[in-house]
Enzyme design. Sequence first.
Site, PDB file in Angstrom:
ATOM      1  N   TYR A 120       0.834  -1.214   0.000  1.00  0.00           N
ATOM      2  CA  TYR A 120       0.000   0.000   0.000  1.00  0.00           C
ATOM      3  C   TYR A 120       0.867   1.262   0.000  1.00  0.00           C
ATOM      4  O   TYR A 120       0.609   2.213  -0.743  1.00  0.00           O
ATOM      5  CB  TYR A 120      -0.905  -0.034   1.231  1.00  0.00           C
ATOM      6  CG  TYR A 120      -1.945   1.055   1.312  1.00  0.00           C
ATOM      7  CD1 TYR A 120      -3.106   0.995   0.546  1.00  0.00           C
ATOM      8  CD2 TYR A 120      -1.784   2.130   2.187  1.00  0.00           C
ATOM      9  CE1 TYR A 120      -4.085   1.985   0.649  1.00  0.00           C
ATOM     10  CE2 TYR A 120      -2.760   3.120   2.297  1.00  0.00           C
ATOM     11  CZ  TYR A 120      -3.894   3.041   1.523  1.00  0.00           C
ATOM     12  OH  TYR A 120      -4.859   4.022   1.620  1.00  0.00           O
ATOM     13  N   LYS A 175       0.920   4.056  -2.956  1.00  0.00           N
ATOM     14  CA  LYS A 175       0.564   5.449  -2.687  1.00  0.00           C
ATOM     15  C   LYS A 175       1.720   6.392  -2.991  1.00  0.00           C
ATOM     16  O   LYS A 175       1.507   7.525  -3.458  1.00  0.00           O
ATOM     17  CB  LYS A 175       0.106   5.601  -1.238  1.00  0.00           C
ATOM     18  CG  LYS A 175      -1.230   4.923  -0.934  1.00  0.00           C
ATOM     19  CD  LYS A 175      -2.333   5.381  -1.877  1.00  0.00           C
ATOM     20  CE  LYS A 175      -3.711   4.939  -1.417  1.00  0.00           C
ATOM     21  NZ  LYS A 175      -4.792   5.357  -2.333  1.00  0.00           N
TER      22      LYS A 175
END
Length: 250
Positions: A151, A155
Amino acid sequence: MADRVAIVTGAARGIGAAVAQRLAADGLAVALLDLDEQGVLDGADKIVAGGGRAIGLKVDVSDEEQVDAAVAKVTEKLGPPTVLINNAGVLRDNLLFKMTTEDWDTVMNVHLRGAFLMSKAVQAHQTKEGFGRIVNLSSTSALGNRGQANYSAAKAGLQGFTKTLAIELGKFGVTVNAIAPGFIATEMTKATAERMKISFEDLINGAAQTIPVARVGQPEDIAHTASFLVSEGAGFVSGQVIYVAGGPKD
């Protein structure tokens, strides 16, 4: 902005739903995209009931054929989309030694491949119209967060993607920015509490103690920021990552 058409991905709930409702309130026609078909249909119905224009479409943003078909459908039903909110996202948290290749690929495909495919499809309309706004949803996790190698990397990748598109598309009247939320009270963070085996209330209270404004964020906090970034008045803001986290982030 009354003649503008926006697409919001991951719009069935949480941040995406709040952004869709806010853009509709700002006068934009809105297409809500998500794998949760009923969720986006309900969201679109709510907008229409309030006097706005909206449609809900079931779309896997990591599938190129589905993305192209969805953008064509939006163009047919609402008009050429010139505003895009790349919000679709998933979590597959785990420590590196426990993380599977599938967990890595799923997160990369939804966040990065999805944003790439959606932006590529929509920019054709933006450049033709001479106006465009792309807002990518990053996260404070881009700065690093235990148990989120996939993640965090996705991002952080979105931030580089944002800055590059801002350079490439600026001369066509298109701005590209990213919002990096901190702790936002959503179903996704509620699921995090469940994985941690603590109550959602305890997670919220603990997080609030570390935030300078002494509260966690709400989806509407992100919607307000998105509303500004897609507005006519934000035409000189591009290539920026705005941390909406209740305080400064390094």
